[in-house]
Motif scaffolding. Structure first.
Motif, mmCIF file in Angstrom:
data_model
loop_
_atom_site.group_PDB
_atom_site.id
_atom_site.type_symbol
_atom_site.label_atom_id
_atom_site.label_comp_id
_atom_site.label_asym_id
_atom_site.label_seq_id
_atom_site.Cartn_x
_atom_site.Cartn_y
_atom_site.Cartn_z
ATOM 1 N N GLY A 1 0.784 -1.231 0.000
ATOM 2 C CA GLY A 1 0.000 0.000 0.000
ATOM 3 C C GLY A 1 0.807 1.267 0.000
ATOM 4 O O GLY A 1 2.034 1.254 0.115
ATOM 5 N N ILE A 2 0.075 2.356 -0.142
ATOM 6 C CA ILE A 2 0.680 3.694 -0.073
ATOM 7 C C ILE A 2 -0.140 4.549 0.903
ATOM 8 O O ILE A 2 -1.241 4.171 1.310
ATOM 9 N N ASN A 3 0.425 5.699 1.235
ATOM 10 C CA ASN A 3 -0.255 6.627 2.133
ATOM 11 C C ASN A 3 -0.977 7.707 1.323
ATOM 12 O O ASN A 3 -0.594 8.008 0.197
ATOM 13 N N LEU A 4 -1.982 8.284 1.907
ATOM 14 C CA LEU A 4 -2.622 9.488 1.352
ATOM 15 C C LEU A 4 -2.382 10.600 2.366
ATOM 16 O O LEU A 4 -2.075 10.322 3.534
ATOM 17 N N PRO A 5 -2.549 11.863 1.944
ATOM 18 C CA PRO A 5 -2.393 12.943 2.928
ATOM 19 C C PRO A 5 -3.325 12.736 4.122
ATOM 20 O O PRO A 5 -3.018 13.129 5.244
ATOM 21 N N GLU A 6 -4.446 12.054 3.900
ATOM 22 C CA GLU A 6 -5.440 11.831 4.966
ATOM 23 C C GLU A 6 -5.038 10.735 5.945
ATOM 24 O O GLU A 6 -5.608 10.630 7.023
ATOM 25 N N GLY A 7 -4.106 9.907 5.560
ATOM 26 C CA GLY A 7 -3.726 8.850 6.506
ATOM 27 C C GLY A 7 -2.819 7.808 5.879
ATOM 28 O O GLY A 7 -2.692 7.715 4.652
ATOM 29 N N LYS A 8 -2.222 6.988 6.782
ATOM 30 C CA LYS A 8 -1.273 5.968 6.329
ATOM 31 C C LYS A 8 -1.984 4.734 5.768
ATOM 32 O O LYS A 8 -3.044 4.356 6.253
ATOM 33 N N ASN A 9 -1.388 4.132 4.783
ATOM 34 C CA ASN A 9 -1.860 2.856 4.222
ATOM 35 C C ASN A 9 -3.339 2.856 3.816
ATOM 36 O O ASN A 9 -4.010 1.835 3.947
ATOM 37 N N LEU A 10 -3.827 3.975 3.347
ATOM 38 C CA LEU A 10 -5.264 4.036 3.023
ATOM 39 C C LEU A 10 -5.585 3.375 1.687
ATOM 40 O O LEU A 10 -6.715 2.985 1.438
ATOM 41 N N VAL A 11 -4.590 3.259 0.821
ATOM 42 C CA VAL A 11 -4.812 2.613 -0.472
ATOM 43 C C VAL A 11 -3.846 1.436 -0.563
ATOM 44 O O VAL A 11 -2.642 1.619 -0.344
ATOM 45 N N GLY A 12 -4.374 0.264 -0.854
ATOM 46 C CA GLY A 12 -3.466 -0.881 -0.925
ATOM 47 C C GLY A 12 -4.155 -2.136 -1.396
ATOM 48 O O GLY A 12 -5.314 -2.108 -1.820
ATOM 49 N N SER A 13 -3.426 -3.232 -1.339
ATOM 50 C CA SER A 13 -3.983 -4.505 -1.807
ATOM 51 C C SER A 13 -3.326 -5.648 -1.047
ATOM 52 O O SER A 13 -2.307 -5.456 -0.383
ATOM 53 N N PHE A 14 -3.948 -6.818 -1.151
ATOM 54 C CA PHE A 14 -3.270 -8.035 -0.712
ATOM 55 C C PHE A 14 -2.632 -8.630 -1.961
ATOM 56 O O PHE A 14 -3.341 -8.948 -2.925
ATOM 57 N N TYR A 15 -1.349 -8.738 -1.993
ATOM 58 C CA TYR A 15 -0.672 -9.237 -3.181
ATOM 59 C C TYR A 15 0.606 -9.958 -2.768
ATOM 60 O O TYR A 15 1.520 -9.350 -2.206
ATOM 61 N N GLN A 16 0.645 -11.247 -2.996
ATOM 62 C CA GLN A 16 1.773 -12.037 -2.495
ATOM 63 C C GLN A 16 2.972 -11.963 -3.441
ATOM 64 O O GLN A 16 2.812 -11.955 -4.659
ATOM 65 N N PRO A 17 4.166 -11.925 -2.861
ATOM 66 C CA PRO A 17 5.377 -11.965 -3.694
ATOM 67 C C PRO A 17 5.582 -13.365 -4.271
ATOM 68 O O PRO A 17 4.983 -14.325 -3.792
ATOM 69 N N LYS A 18 6.431 -13.461 -5.276
ATOM 70 C CA LYS A 18 6.787 -14.779 -5.840
ATOM 71 C C LYS A 18 7.840 -15.451 -4.965
ATOM 72 O O LYS A 18 7.907 -16.664 -4.864
ATOM 73 N N VAL A 19 8.697 -14.636 -4.370
ATOM 74 C CA VAL A 19 9.692 -15.138 -3.426
ATOM 75 C C VAL A 19 10.167 -13.964 -2.572
ATOM 76 O O VAL A 19 10.115 -12.806 -2.997
ATOM 77 N N VAL A 20 10.583 -14.275 -1.335
ATOM 78 C CA VAL A 20 11.178 -13.260 -0.459
ATOM 79 C C VAL A 20 12.600 -13.718 -0.160
ATOM 80 O O VAL A 20 12.816 -14.886 0.172
ATOM 81 N N ILE A 21 13.550 -12.823 -0.309
ATOM 82 C CA ILE A 21 14.953 -13.169 -0.036
ATOM 83 C C ILE A 21 15.431 -12.279 1.109
ATOM 84 O O ILE A 21 15.638 -11.075 0.929
ATOM 85 N N ALA A 22 15.541 -12.876 2.299
ATOM 86 C CA ALA A 22 15.917 -12.102 3.488
ATOM 87 C C ALA A 22 17.368 -12.397 3.852
ATOM 88 O O ALA A 22 17.686 -13.467 4.373
ATOM 89 N N ASP A 23 18.226 -11.455 3.569
ATOM 90 C CA ASP A 23 19.661 -11.617 3.829
ATOM 91 C C ASP A 23 20.014 -10.891 5.125
ATOM 92 O O ASP A 23 20.006 -9.658 5.178
ATOM 93 N N SER A 24 20.344 -11.671 6.156
ATOM 94 C CA SER A 24 20.616 -11.035 7.454
ATOM 95 C C SER A 24 21.877 -10.166 7.409
ATOM 96 O O SER A 24 22.008 -9.224 8.189
ATOM 97 N N ALA A 25 22.776 -10.449 6.480
ATOM 98 C CA ALA A 25 23.991 -9.628 6.385
ATOM 99 C C ALA A 25 23.656 -8.181 6.007
ATOM 100 O O ALA A 25 24.415 -7.264 6.322
ATOM 101 N N THR A 26 22.517 -7.964 5.359
ATOM 102 C CA THR A 26 22.160 -6.578 4.994
ATOM 103 C C THR A 26 21.884 -5.735 6.240
ATOM 104 O O THR A 26 21.956 -4.511 6.201
#
Ligand SMILES: NC(=O)c1ccc[n+]([C@@H]2O[C@H](COP(=O)([O-])OP(=O)(O)OC[C@H]3O[C@@H](n4cnc5c(N)ncnc54)[C@H](O)[C@@H]3O)[C@@H](O)[C@H]2O)c1
Ligand SMILES: [Zn+2]
Length: 366
Positions: A151-176
């Motif tokens: 999602g994104i924010n609007l001037p009226e508030g946080k996360n007001l526009v968004g969707s449920f959308y799953q990634p194809k893969v998540v790569i979490a590198d702890s070294a970052t």
């Protein structure tokens, strides 16, 4: 031995669009191999910001190049302001200029801000293109990158526009996380402690014992912690993808926390600080209701303190009536009843919507 071999995989099983979360140290150098297996096109777009891109973009781009994939880099400004309509449509134009199609892919390289913006963009461009998330903050690795909320924010508030959308893969590198400012590590720790409180007293104990190792950036410890949190978040998401019930438990500390963030006008109190204070408010309230023992409450406060998170609301000088008002204004309030997640012991919570406003207000006294 290659570090890459030590990667762990957690699968998020969903009715449609199941995906892996790959966790390890220095795996970003090999992201290309993982991405090449799913990319349907030889050009991808990587969204990041200057700060993160300077360090990690060459690593990902290089690994993609070795797989014959060209990466177009797209930079957005640093911070919450990137989650804007302006940045969303700026990106849409870039995608069109580069002739992106239904089979194209966006890769998010950054924290929750970049993940939320890139995920939302991927969900609406041509009604949905492939999305890969490479989270680089502790918060994003243990929380925002998993579960498909974008999602994104609007001037009226946080996360007001968004969707449920799953990634194809998540790569979490702890070294970052080694380049992450300490205040961002602290921020993510509030969510880590939350998982211990919600699901697992042994994990809570592990965090208690290893807090110095976390702040010393012991990557083995961090990797274990990220993996555990990812496993818990994945389990919740699998059972409640669209947040219709169970997923609400993840709001432990957040209903109180949002009130603190709102009344503090998102300046005095960061999200992690708000969640930490919110968990203590929930713990204190549960203790007052004789549901949660004093010793466990002390342990909760102790681990929060050790994680350099605040243990008192007093310094922020916030009006209690305003805090209660903000809680009633929270979008998670159902029929004007405040739904609270309250601990019963370390590793177990209940959902209650029958707590009197006076008691809730009282919970802000510490
Ligand atoms: N989608 C969800 O389910 C979900 C859940 C929780 C939070 N969120 C969202 O996540 C956002 C917050 O995410 P965040 O806490 O990751 O903040 P963030 O994305 O703003 O990152 C924090 C800061 O760290 C910097 N940074 C990131 N990775 C770095 C690295 N490896 N090295 C050096 N600097 C780095 C960023 O440039 C930024 O300045 C909020 O917008 C919130 O709404 C979403
Ligand atoms: Zn949170």
């Amino acid at each position: 031995m290659s570090l890459f071999k030590k990667e762990k995989k957690v699968r998020c099983h969903l009715e449609q669009n199941s995906y892996d979360i790959v966790i390890g140290s220095s795996i970003i150098q090999n992201a290309g191999q993982i991405i090449a297996k799913i990319a349907r096109n030889d050009t991808v777009l990587i969204m990041t910001n200057q700060k993160i891109g300077a360090v990690y973009l060459p690593l990902i781009s290089g690994s993609l190049k070795r797989q014959g994939i060209k990466a177009i880099r797209h930079l957005v400004p640093d911070g919450e302001k990137a989650k804007s309509e302006k940045q969303l449509f700026r990106l849409m134009k870039v995608l069109i200029e580069n002739r992106f199609e239904r089979s194209s892919m966006i890769i998010a390289l950054g924290g929750g801000v970049i993940g939320d913006l890139a995920g939302f963009a991927a969900s609406i461009f041509m009604r949905g293109i492939d999305f890969v998330n490479v989270p680089t903050t502790l918060l994003a690795q243990v929380d925002s990158a998993i579960g498909g909320k974008t999602g994104i924010n609007l001037p009226e508030g946080k996360n007001l526009v968004g969707s449920f959308y799953q990634p194809k893969v998540v790569i979490a590198d702890s070294a970052t996380l080694s380049t992450l400012p300490e205040k961002e590590l602290i921020n993510g720790m509030a969510e880590v402690i939350k998982y211990g409180m919600l699901f697992d007293h042994l994990f809570f104990e592990y965090v208690e014992k290893n807090i110095d190792a976390i702040f010393d950036l012991d990557l083995e410890v961090i990797e274990r912690i990220v993996t555990k949190c990812v496993q818990y978040k994945t389990k919740v998401v699998e059972r409640d993808e669209k947040e219709s019930g169970l997923r609400a438990v993840l709001n432990l500390g957040h209903t109180f926390g949002h009130a603190l963030e709102t009344v503090g006008q998102y300046k005095k109190i960061t999200h992690g600080m708000a969640v930490a204070l919110g968990m203590q408010a929930a713990g204190r309230l549960a203790n007052k209701l004789e549901m949660f023992d004093g010793e466990s409450l002390e342990r909760l406060i102790g681990v929060i303190d050790k994680a350099h998170l605040p243990t008192s609301i007093v310094p922020y000088n916030l009006d209690k009536a305003a805090l209660l008002g903000a809680m009633y204004g929270d979008k998670k309030v159902k029929d004007k009843k405040i739904r609270l997640i309250l601990p019963v012991e370390i590793g177990s919570v209940v959902i209650r919507d029958d707590i009197k406003p006076a008691l809730i207000k009282e919970a802000f006294t510490f």
